[in-house]
Design a protein around this motif. Structure first.
Motif, PDB file in Angstrom:
ATOM      1  N   LEU A  44       0.748  -1.176  -0.061  1.00 12.52           N
ATOM      2  CA  LEU A  44       0.125   0.045   0.004  1.00 12.52           C
ATOM      3  C   LEU A  44       0.722   1.215   0.004  1.00 12.52           C
ATOM      4  CD1 LEU A  44      -2.853   1.195   0.006  1.00 12.52           C
ATOM      5  CD2 LEU A  44      -2.883   1.022   2.569  1.00 12.52           C
ATOM      6  N   VAL A  45       1.949   1.128   0.747  1.00 14.34           N
ATOM      7  CA  VAL A  45       2.687   2.421   0.675  1.00 14.34           C
ATOM      8  C   VAL A  45       3.613   2.541  -0.620  1.00 14.34           C
ATOM      9  CG1 VAL A  45       5.181   3.437   1.731  1.00 14.34           C
ATOM     10  CG2 VAL A  45       3.274   2.263   3.319  1.00 14.34           C
ATOM     11  N   THR A  51       2.226   6.392  -7.013  1.00 17.37           N
ATOM     12  CA  THR A  51       1.038   6.960  -7.487  1.00 17.37           C
ATOM     13  C   THR A  51       1.232   8.689  -7.483  1.00 17.37           C
ATOM     14  OG1 THR A  51      -0.377   5.114  -7.549  1.00 17.37           O
ATOM     15  CG2 THR A  51      -1.502   7.453  -7.569  1.00 17.37           C
ATOM     16  N   ASN A  52       1.511   8.831  -6.451  1.00 18.99           N
ATOM     17  CA  ASN A  52       1.893  10.459  -5.697  1.00 18.99           C
ATOM     18  C   ASN A  52       2.953  10.986  -6.787  1.00 18.99           C
ATOM     19  OD1 ASN A  52      -0.420  10.318  -4.005  1.00 18.99           O
ATOM     20  ND2 ASN A  52       0.846  10.468  -2.224  1.00 18.99           N
ATOM     21  N   PRO A  84       5.121  16.950   0.089  1.00 22.51           N
ATOM     22  CA  PRO A  84       3.709  16.455   0.225  1.00 22.51           C
ATOM     23  C   PRO A  84       3.064  17.327   1.154  1.00 22.51           C
ATOM     24  CG  PRO A  84       5.301  14.838   0.897  1.00 22.51           C
ATOM     25  CD  PRO A  84       6.034  16.188   0.484  1.00 22.51           C
ATOM     26  N   SER A  85       1.701  17.400   1.198  1.00 24.86           N
ATOM     27  CA  SER A  85       0.784  18.092   2.103  1.00 24.86           C
ATOM     28  C   SER A  85      -0.389  17.357   2.535  1.00 24.86           C
ATOM     29  CB  SER A  85       0.495  19.398   1.482  1.00 24.86           C
ATOM     30  OG  SER A  85      -0.224  19.376   0.349  1.00 24.86           O
ATOM     31  N   VAL A  86      -1.016  17.671   3.529  1.00 30.44           N
ATOM     32  CA  VAL A  86      -2.151  17.138   3.887  1.00 30.44           C
ATOM     33  C   VAL A  86      -3.517  17.849   3.715  1.00 30.44           C
ATOM     34  CG1 VAL A  86      -3.422  16.466   6.087  1.00 30.44           C
ATOM     35  CG2 VAL A  86      -1.158  15.980   5.867  1.00 30.44           C
ATOM     36  N   ARG A  87      -4.544  17.461   2.919  1.00 32.58           N
ATOM     37  CA  ARG A  87      -5.474  18.298   2.661  1.00 32.58           C
ATOM     38  C   ARG A  87      -6.644  18.547   3.793  1.00 32.58           C
ATOM     39  NH1 ARG A  87      -8.774  16.196  -2.178  1.00 32.58           N
ATOM     40  NH2 ARG A  87      -7.021  16.700  -3.338  1.00 32.58           N
ATOM     41  N   GLY A  95      -9.757  12.083  -3.251  1.00 34.34           N
ATOM     42  CA  GLY A  95      -8.168  12.200  -3.024  1.00 34.34           C
ATOM     43  C   GLY A  95      -7.448  12.787  -1.837  1.00 34.34           C
ATOM     44  N   GLY A  96      -6.564  12.978  -1.530  1.00 31.26           N
ATOM     45  CA  GLY A  96      -5.814  13.581  -0.496  1.00 31.26           C
ATOM     46  C   GLY A  96      -5.709  12.626   0.685  1.00 31.26           C
ATOM     47  N   PHE A  97      -5.799  11.418   0.395  1.00 33.45           N
ATOM     48  CA  PHE A  97      -5.748  10.445   1.825  1.00 33.45           C
ATOM     49  C   PHE A  97      -4.319   9.703   1.750  1.00 33.45           C
ATOM     50  CE2 PHE A  97     -10.179  10.950   0.877  1.00 33.45           C
ATOM     51  CZ  PHE A  97     -10.517  11.384   2.290  1.00 33.45           C
ATOM     52  N   GLY A  98      -3.734   9.675   0.804  1.00 35.73           N
ATOM     53  CA  GLY A  98      -2.461   8.966   0.405  1.00 35.73           C
ATOM     54  C   GLY A  98      -1.227   9.184   1.427  1.00 35.73           C
ATOM     55  N   TRP A  99      -0.803  10.424   1.436  1.00 33.52           N
ATOM     56  CA  TRP A  99       0.467  11.062   2.266  1.00 33.52           C
ATOM     57  C   TRP A  99      -0.158  10.639   3.762  1.00 33.52           C
ATOM     58  CZ3 TRP A  99       5.024  10.948   2.619  1.00 33.52           C
ATOM     59  CH2 TRP A  99       5.726  11.571   3.719  1.00 33.52           C
TER      60      TRP A  99
END
Length: 131
Positions: A44-45, A51-52, A84-87, A95-99
């Motif tokens: 998953l990581v 992907t990012n 990287p940033s957190v939404r 989106g916005g959940f990956g990091w």
């Protein structure tokens, strides 16, 4: 044990599925075997970081998965200096959940900016079956 791509300066596109396949093969060769949940976390990581890099970082410039004593280290280098940033979780957009997910699964994350982009390293604990 290590699998890596992009160290020769090539611009070959690495896709998440290929990166997961390579990481899974590396983990499958370990003896003793890793726990299934741990392998799923690593995959998953790998998916999220690759992907990012493709979506937001100008593509994958390098990728490696290394097994070190007690850890699996995933490194992805891309071509963007944007960190990287957190939404804001209040936004109603996909989106916005990956990091945040990467940060939760890894016991350490490190972002190393450089002149031509950045390298993100995620270190996950290595849990083996029977230990």
């Amino acid at each position: 044990m290590t699998w890596q791509s992009g160290t020769d300066g090539s611009t070959k596109t690495v896709r998440a599925a290929e990166a997961r396949h390579r990481a899974a093969a590396l983990l499958a060769d370990l003896n003793p075997a890793v726990q299934e949940t741990m392998a799923a976390d690593v995959l998953l990581v790998v998916s999220e970081l690759v992907t990012n890099a493709v979506r937001h970082g100008g593509g994958v410039a390098g990728y490696s998965v290394t097994v070190e004593e007690g850890s699996v280290v995933v490194e992805v280098t891309d071509r963007s200096t944007r960190l990287p940033s957190v939404r804001d979780t209040g936004e109603l957009v996909p989106g916005g959940f990956g990091w945040p997910l990467v940060c939760r699964l890894a016991h350490t994350t490190l972002v190393r900016p450089h002149a031509s982009g950045k390298t993100i390293q995620a270190r996950l604990p290595l849990h083996r079956v029977g230990r």
